[in-house]
Design a protein around this motif. Structure first.
Motif, PDB file in Angstrom:
ATOM      1  N   VAL A 143       0.850  -1.189   0.000  1.00  0.00           N
ATOM      2  CA  VAL A 143       0.000   0.000   0.000  1.00  0.00           C
ATOM      3  C   VAL A 143       0.890   1.244   0.000  1.00  0.00           C
ATOM      4  N   THR A 144       0.579   2.162  -0.904  1.00  0.00           N
ATOM      5  CA  THR A 144       1.394   3.377  -1.026  1.00  0.00           C
ATOM      6  C   THR A 144       0.515   4.613  -0.834  1.00  0.00           C
ATOM      7  N   TYR A 145       1.048   5.598  -0.148  1.00  0.00           N
ATOM      8  CA  TYR A 145       0.330   6.858   0.085  1.00  0.00           C
ATOM      9  C   TYR A 145       1.227   8.038  -0.302  1.00  0.00           C
ATOM     10  N   GLY A 146       0.578   9.107  -0.720  1.00  0.00           N
ATOM     11  CA  GLY A 146       1.296  10.373  -0.894  1.00  0.00           C
ATOM     12  C   GLY A 146       2.228  10.382  -2.093  1.00  0.00           C
ATOM     13  N   TYR A 147       3.320  11.096  -1.920  1.00  0.00           N
ATOM     14  CA  TYR A 147       4.236  11.372  -3.020  1.00  0.00           C
ATOM     15  C   TYR A 147       5.344  10.330  -3.013  1.00  0.00           C
ATOM     16  N   TRP A 148       5.104   9.213  -3.688  1.00  0.00           N
ATOM     17  CA  TRP A 148       6.078   8.120  -3.687  1.00  0.00           C
ATOM     18  C   TRP A 148       6.660   7.975  -5.085  1.00  0.00           C
ATOM     19  N   GLU A 149       7.972   7.899  -5.166  1.00  0.00           N
ATOM     20  CA  GLU A 149       8.631   7.772  -6.456  1.00  0.00           C
ATOM     21  C   GLU A 149       9.456   6.478  -6.481  1.00  0.00           C
ATOM     22  N   GLU A 150       9.463   5.804  -7.626  1.00  0.00           N
ATOM     23  CA  GLU A 150      10.335   4.619  -7.772  1.00  0.00           C
ATOM     24  C   GLU A 150      11.723   5.171  -8.117  1.00  0.00           C
ATOM     25  N   LEU A 151      12.547   5.350  -7.104  1.00  0.00           N
ATOM     26  CA  LEU A 151      13.764   6.140  -7.286  1.00  0.00           C
ATOM     27  C   LEU A 151      14.856   5.445  -8.080  1.00  0.00           C
ATOM     28  N   GLU A 152      14.830   4.129  -8.095  1.00  0.00           N
ATOM     29  CA  GLU A 152      15.863   3.423  -8.854  1.00  0.00           C
ATOM     30  C   GLU A 152      15.746   3.754 -10.349  1.00  0.00           C
ATOM     31  N   ALA A 153      14.525   4.104 -10.755  1.00  0.00           N
ATOM     32  CA  ALA A 153      14.283   4.352 -12.180  1.00  0.00           C
ATOM     33  C   ALA A 153      14.527   5.810 -12.580  1.00  0.00           C
ATOM     34  N   VAL A 154      14.736   6.677 -11.578  1.00  0.00           N
ATOM     35  CA  VAL A 154      14.871   8.110 -11.855  1.00  0.00           C
ATOM     36  C   VAL A 154      16.369   8.465 -11.913  1.00  0.00           C
ATOM     37  N   PRO A 155      16.797   9.231 -12.933  1.00  0.00           N
ATOM     38  CA  PRO A 155      18.220   9.593 -12.974  1.00  0.00           C
ATOM     39  C   PRO A 155      18.598  10.431 -11.751  1.00  0.00           C
ATOM     40  N   SER A 156      19.735  10.139 -11.166  1.00  0.00           N
ATOM     41  CA  SER A 156      20.163  10.960 -10.032  1.00  0.00           C
ATOM     42  C   SER A 156      21.656  11.266 -10.171  1.00  0.00           C
ATOM     43  N   LEU A 157      22.070  12.338  -9.518  1.00  0.00           N
ATOM     44  CA  LEU A 157      23.463  12.766  -9.573  1.00  0.00           C
ATOM     45  C   LEU A 157      24.314  12.019  -8.553  1.00  0.00           C
ATOM     46  N   GLY A 158      23.638  11.440  -7.593  1.00  0.00           N
ATOM     47  CA  GLY A 158      24.376  10.714  -6.570  1.00  0.00           C
ATOM     48  C   GLY A 158      23.411   9.916  -5.706  1.00  0.00           C
ATOM     49  N   HIS A 159      23.864   8.779  -5.188  1.00  0.00           N
ATOM     50  CA  HIS A 159      23.016   7.929  -4.358  1.00  0.00           C
ATOM     51  C   HIS A 159      23.843   7.413  -3.187  1.00  0.00           C
ATOM     52  N   TYR A 160      23.274   7.489  -1.983  1.00  0.00           N
ATOM     53  CA  TYR A 160      23.988   7.080  -0.777  1.00  0.00           C
ATOM     54  C   TYR A 160      23.093   6.189   0.058  1.00  0.00           C
ATOM     55  N   SER A 161      23.692   5.302   0.831  1.00  0.00           N
ATOM     56  CA  SER A 161      22.863   4.485   1.715  1.00  0.00           C
ATOM     57  C   SER A 161      23.641   4.074   2.958  1.00  0.00           C
ATOM     58  N   MET A 162      22.875   3.665   3.957  1.00  0.00           N
ATOM     59  CA  MET A 162      23.470   3.244   5.225  1.00  0.00           C
ATOM     60  C   MET A 162      22.472   2.301   5.887  1.00  0.00           C
ATOM     61  N   SER A 163      22.978   1.338   6.611  1.00  0.00           N
ATOM     62  CA  SER A 163      22.103   0.385   7.276  1.00  0.00           C
ATOM     63  C   SER A 163      22.389   0.385   8.775  1.00  0.00           C
ATOM     64  N   LEU A 164      21.329   0.406   9.579  1.00  0.00           N
ATOM     65  CA  LEU A 164      21.482   0.511  11.037  1.00  0.00           C
ATOM     66  C   LEU A 164      20.570  -0.478  11.739  1.00  0.00           C
ATOM     67  N   ASP A 165      20.824  -0.666  13.023  1.00  0.00           N
ATOM     68  CA  ASP A 165      19.967  -1.508  13.846  1.00  0.00           C
ATOM     69  C   ASP A 165      19.132  -0.593  14.756  1.00  0.00           C
ATOM     70  N   ALA A 166      17.805  -0.794  14.730  1.00  0.00           N
ATOM     71  CA  ALA A 166      16.920   0.078  15.522  1.00  0.00           C
ATOM     72  C   ALA A 166      17.253   0.024  17.017  1.00  0.00           C
ATOM     73  N   HIS A 167      17.594  -1.176  17.517  1.00  0.00           N
ATOM     74  CA  HIS A 167      17.939  -1.298  18.948  1.00  0.00           C
ATOM     75  C   HIS A 167      19.100  -0.380  19.319  1.00  0.00           C
ATOM     76  N   HIS A 168      20.045  -0.278  18.381  1.00  0.00           N
ATOM     77  CA  HIS A 168      21.243   0.511  18.697  1.00  0.00           C
ATOM     78  C   HIS A 168      20.941   2.004  18.779  1.00  0.00           C
ATOM     79  N   LEU A 169      19.934   2.439  18.033  1.00  0.00           N
ATOM     80  CA  LEU A 169      19.542   3.851  18.135  1.00  0.00           C
ATOM     81  C   LEU A 169      18.856   4.107  19.477  1.00  0.00           C
ATOM     82  N   VAL A 170      18.045   3.139  19.908  1.00  0.00           N
ATOM     83  CA  VAL A 170      17.360   3.303  21.195  1.00  0.00           C
ATOM     84  C   VAL A 170      18.383   3.252  22.337  1.00  0.00           C
ATOM     85  N   GLN A 171      19.345   2.340  22.190  1.00  0.00           N
ATOM     86  CA  GLN A 171      20.375   2.157  23.225  1.00  0.00           C
ATOM     87  C   GLN A 171      21.178   3.434  23.450  1.00  0.00           C
TER      88      GLN A 171
END
Lengths: 192, 119
Positions: A6-34
């Motif tokens: 289910v999708t709401y609002g302004y959602w874009e399939e970003l992999e298909a859109v040209p971009s000048l740069g792409h960044y990512s990071m993966s975290l653990d939710a517990h570690h943010l709470v900790q």
């Protein structure tokens, strides 16, 4: 369990859109709470990193770099805090992704929630997307002052009302016990 | 005893009774409304000690960041001030700090008697 995405609002399939740069990071939710300050720390790092895309001086009518950095820090901190607060169920992975485009930046945060948490969040999203933002913001604050409950959705309301950020939301079932929630924030380089 | 000073890892909040000013400095991004309770208490103390003929000043000029839970806490304090309508409130902001430029005016919409000075 429903298998429907289910999708709401302004959602874009970003992999298909040209971009000048792409960044990512993966975290653990517990570690943010900790260590709660990790929310602030992550948002400050990415806000400074991404704001370097804004030239000095900026293009006419565009936000200055310092203003963009402040805006992104506020936005990302709210999004990281939400992921930390509302993650639930067997999976606790948070993914941060950002894209720089010609006219703006897009941030996508995903985390997992328990299936029972989908309906209340969807109700809030529908309210955010269909209401008069000014009216809803003050109504929520007055209500929270009465009930002493935390003002739900105030972070999103501020971001939409005061900064003109457009949001998209997506619920994707992962297993019978887990739903992936994606939140996209679209930030224009032009000043509101 | 009046608590006049709250020191966090990235912020300080100082109540100066002689000038009826509460000054916020640094980054305030606490986790929950419970964590905000001591700040609310400090604000209420400052409010109760302020003279009805004077005013209470909230000085945000060195407050770099405040999360939405913090904005909510300040907003609730303004609403409670409006309900008591005993002491006028002055809010000092900083033009260079973007969130203040964007969001401080909301406090005046909660209570039109709030005076906002963004320098």
């Amino acid at each position: 369990m429903t298998n429907t995405v289910v999708t709401y609002g302004y959602w874009e399939e970003l992999e298909a859109v040209p971009s000048l740069g792409h960044y990512s990071m993966s975290l653990d939710a517990h570690h943010l709470v900790q260590f709660w300050r990790r929310c602030s720390l992550s948002s400050n790092f990415w806000s400074r990193y991404m704001a370097l895309w804004v030239p000095t001086p900026p293009a006419p009518g565009h936000l200055r770099r310092e203003a963009m950095e402040h805006l992104l820090s506020y936005l990302l901190n709210e999004l990281f805090e939400n992921c930390a607060k509302f993650s639930g169920g067997p999976f606790q992975r948070i993914n941060y992704a950002a894209w720089i485009q010609a006219e703006g930046m897009v941030f996508e945060l995903t985390n997992q929630i328990v299936p029972a948490a989908q309906a209340p969040f969807a109700t809030l999203i529908e309210e955010l997307l269909t209401s008069d933002l000014d009216e809803l913001y003050f109504q929520r604050l007055e209500a929270s002052a009465e009930s002493n409950a935390s003002g739900s959705g105030l972070g999103y309301l501020t971001l939409m009302k005061d900064y003109g950020i457009r949001f998209g939301f997506r619920f994707s079932p992962l297993t019978s016990e887990s739903i992936t929630v994606g939140v996209q924030a679209h930030v224009a380089l032009k000043e509101l | 005893m009046t608590i006049a000073h709250i020191q966090g890892e990235e912020y300080t909040i100082e109540y100066e009774p002689s000038s009826h000013t509460v000054a916020f400095r640094g980054t305030v991004r606490l986790q929950s409304s419970d964590e905000y309770a001591p700040i609310t208490e400090l604000l209420q103390t400052a409010h109760s000690e302020a003279n009805t003929t004077g005013q209470l000043t909230l000085d945000f000029r060195q407050l770099q960041f405040l999360n939405s839970s913090g904005i909510s806490m300040i907003s609730k304090f303004v609403i409670s001030g409006r309900k008591q309508d005993r002491v006028p409130l002055r809010v000092m902001g900083n033009q260079e700090i973007y969130w203040q430029q964007k969001s401080l005016a909301n406090l005046q919409k909660l209570w039109p008697k709030v005076v906002i000075e963004i320098l």
